[in-house]
Enzyme design. Structure first.
Site, short mmCIF file in Angstrom:
data_model
loop_
_atom_site.label_atom_id
_atom_site.label_comp_id
_atom_site.label_asym_id
_atom_site.label_seq_id
_atom_site.Cartn_x
_atom_site.Cartn_y
_atom_site.Cartn_z
N CYS A 116 -13.72 -1.52 1.17
CA CYS A 116 -13.94 -2.80 1.86
C CYS A 116 -15.10 -2.74 2.86
O CYS A 116 -15.59 -3.78 3.30
CB CYS A 116 -12.68 -3.23 2.61
SG CYS A 116 -11.25 -3.27 1.53
N HIS A 258 -13.96 -8.35 8.07
CA HIS A 258 -13.42 -8.19 6.72
C HIS A 258 -12.12 -9.00 6.63
O HIS A 258 -11.29 -8.94 7.54
CB HIS A 258 -13.16 -6.72 6.43
CG HIS A 258 -12.36 -6.47 5.20
ND1 HIS A 258 -12.68 -7.05 3.99
CD2 HIS A 258 -11.24 -5.72 4.97
CE1 HIS A 258 -11.79 -6.66 3.09
NE2 HIS A 258 -10.91 -5.86 3.66
N ASN A 288 -8.13 -10.97 -0.13
CA ASN A 288 -8.94 -9.78 0.19
C ASN A 288 -9.82 -9.45 -1.02
O ASN A 288 -9.31 -9.06 -2.07
CB ASN A 288 -8.00 -8.62 0.52
CG ASN A 288 -8.74 -7.34 0.89
OD1 ASN A 288 -9.95 -7.23 0.71
ND2 ASN A 288 -8.01 -6.38 1.41
O1 UT7 Z 1 -8.63 -4.24 2.88
C1 UT7 Z 1 -8.23 -2.91 3.11
C2 UT7 Z 1 -7.36 -2.81 4.25
N1 UT7 Z 1 -6.12 -3.48 4.00
C3 UT7 Z 1 -5.45 -3.95 5.01
O2 UT7 Z 1 -5.90 -3.84 6.11
C4 UT7 Z 1 -4.07 -4.52 4.77
C5 UT7 Z 1 -3.13 -4.05 5.83
N2 UT7 Z 1 -1.74 -4.44 5.64
C6 UT7 Z 1 -1.29 -5.70 5.63
O3 UT7 Z 1 -2.05 -6.63 5.62
C7 UT7 Z 1 0.20 -5.94 5.70
O4 UT7 Z 1 0.86 -4.73 6.01
C8 UT7 Z 1 0.82 -6.54 4.40
C9 UT7 Z 1 0.38 -7.98 4.25
C10 UT7 Z 1 0.38 -5.72 3.20
C11 UT7 Z 1 2.34 -6.50 4.48
O5 UT7 Z 1 2.79 -7.20 5.64
P1 UT7 Z 1 3.86 -6.53 6.62
O6 UT7 Z 1 4.18 -7.52 7.64
O7 UT7 Z 1 3.29 -5.22 7.07
O8 UT7 Z 1 5.10 -6.37 5.68
P2 UT7 Z 1 5.87 -5.02 5.31
O9 UT7 Z 1 5.10 -4.21 4.34
O10 UT7 Z 1 6.35 -4.38 6.57
O11 UT7 Z 1 7.13 -5.65 4.54
C12 UT7 Z 1 8.06 -6.49 5.21
C13 UT7 Z 1 9.09 -6.95 4.20
C14 UT7 Z 1 9.65 -5.82 3.35
O12 UT7 Z 1 11.02 -6.08 3.13
P3 UT7 Z 1 12.15 -5.34 4.02
O13 UT7 Z 1 11.93 -3.88 3.80
O14 UT7 Z 1 11.87 -5.75 5.42
O15 UT7 Z 1 13.41 -5.89 3.44
C15 UT7 Z 1 8.90 -5.94 2.06
O16 UT7 Z 1 9.62 -5.44 0.96
O17 UT7 Z 1 8.49 -7.86 3.28
C16 UT7 Z 1 8.73 -7.43 1.94
N3 UT7 Z 1 7.58 -7.82 1.12
C17 UT7 Z 1 7.48 -9.04 0.56
N4 UT7 Z 1 8.28 -10.11 0.55
C18 UT7 Z 1 7.88 -11.21 -0.11
C19 UT7 Z 1 6.48 -7.10 0.83
N5 UT7 Z 1 5.64 -7.83 0.07
C20 UT7 Z 1 6.24 -9.03 -0.11
C21 UT7 Z 1 5.88 -10.20 -0.80
N6 UT7 Z 1 6.71 -11.26 -0.76
N7 UT7 Z 1 4.70 -10.31 -1.48
#
Ligand code: UT7
Length: 331
Positions: A116, A258, A288
């Site tokens: 990225c 980004h 992204n």
């Molecule tokens: O470009 C390169 C760099 N990339 C980045 O900088 C991305 C960095 N990360 C992020 O943007 C975020 O961490 C995400 C958008 C990927 C995820 O958001 P989050 O708030 O960190 O969610 P999480 O991974 O902590 O997941 C929270 C919950 C989980 O369920 P439990 O364990 O709390 O029951 C996941 O299983 O959300 C669940 N989950 C989803 N639910 C519905 C994960 N993906 C999804 C989804 N839809 N697509």
């Protein structure tokens, strides 16, 4: 060597596939919701290549527009740098396909692989060439076909990514104007590389190597962990660039980060104490797009009249590897 010369962006172009994939479309594909995606990421839709299309088509389209707007002919180009992790082929590189597509018969061409942050790395490389060869014209492209490396069964990643291409022509800054690329920050941290990977298809695991599970042929990310590092690093880069150039947040006319997650962008905005109108966001439309993200945002910011000649612009990126980078420029 004449390092008195500054380089500047002379023209910019962009092109994205016309196929739109909305959050509602994704609801039918994986266990997710428009509400979750919007609240956690800010993304509403993304552009996706049609079957049979290649990203080179869009890299070429964006390049032609950038050249036209810079009033530079393809024959005047000395170098084409294409930042991508998703070229059409491994051989030839994407930059070579652009070289052929635009008939840049006098240009060298190579791809730059820095996830990225690739576009910022590309600008930094172009800047070094211009400082040594002030008459050179260089095309810097950020183009990605992330949909081709997306596991459409993995909801933790498939809601995030999109395809697109942006391009800029870089050349000597006009002497009479105070425009151009002022400073860069480039960095990398390999200590946590397993947090964001695409293992299959490289030389470790050749295509269809049975030792590697199928899911490893797609991009995988431990999002929460990446999020923590991304927020910290992007803030650090922005503050470092301001500090070493004797500038403050008040001097920034536009921050173009980004576009990985609206919450990361908001965090950065708050830490830099910038009002909303000084931070450009288009993640809701494209998701992204990795190396294409900053040129797509720069292009649309300019089109919407948010970038005026002489404005101080701060670019900041973070991506897999990890790689990170920033650039300070006067538009
Ligand atoms: O470009 C390169 C760099 N990339 C980045 O900088 C991305 C960095 N990360 C992020 O943007 C975020 O961490 C995400 C958008 C990927 C995820 O958001 P989050 O708030 O960190 O969610 P999480 O991974 O902590 O997941 C929270 C919950 C989980 O369920 P439990 O364990 O709390 O029951 C996941 O299983 O959300 C669940 N989950 C989803 N639910 C519905 C994960 N993906 C999804 C989804 N839809 N697509």
């Amino acid at each position: 060597m004449n390092s008195n010369y500054k380089s500047a962006i002379l023209g910019i172009g962009m092109a994205v596939p016309s196929k739109v994939l909305t959050n509602f479309d994704l609801e039918k594909m994986v266990e997710t919701s428009d509400k979750w995606i919007t609240e956690r990421t800010g993304i509403k839709e993304r552009r996706i290549l049609e079957d049979g299309e290649n990203i080179s088509k869009y890299a070429i389209k964006a390049s032609i527009e950038a050249l036209e707007r810079a009033n530079v002919s393809p024959k005047e180009l000395n170098l084409i740098i294409c930042a991508t992790v998703t070229p059409d082929y491994l051989i030839p590189s994407l930059s070579i396909l652009v070289q052929e597509g635009i008939e840049a018969v006098n240009a060298g061409a190579f791809d730059l692989f820095a996830t990225c942050s690739g576009f910022i790395y590309g600008l930094a490389v172009a800047d070094q060439f211009i400082r040594n060869n002030p008459d050179w014209k260089i095309l810097v492209i950020g183009a990605e076909a992330l949909s081709r490396k997306t596991n459409w069964k993995d909801r933790t990643i498939c809601v995030l990514l999109g395809d697109g291409a942006g391009a800029v022509v870089v050349g000597k800054s006009p002497q009479s104007e105070n425009r151009g690329i002022l400073d860069f920050f480039l960095g990398a941290d390999g200590s946590r590389w397993p947090l964001l990977t695409l293992k299959g298809g490289g030389s470790c695991y050749a295509p269809f190597d049975k030792r590697l599970p199928e899911e490893e042929y797609y991009i995988k990310m431990q999002g929460r962990e990446v999020f923590k590092v991304a927020t910290r690093m992007m803030e650090k880069i922005a503050l470092e660039l301001l500090k070493r150039n004797g500038l403050t947040n008040e001097d920034i006319k536009l921050l173009v980060p980004h576009q990985a997650n609206l919450r990361i962008i908001e965090y950065l905005r708050e830490r830099l104490n910038l009002p909303k109108n000084k931070v450009y966001v288009n993640i809701h439309k494209y998701g992204n797009t990795s190396a294409a993200s900053i040129p797509l945002a720069l292009y649309e910011a300019e089109k919407e009249g948010k970038l005026k000649e002489g404005d101080l612009v701060l670019l900041v990126a973070f991506g897999g590897g990890f790689t990170f980078g920033g650039a300070l420029l006067r538009w």
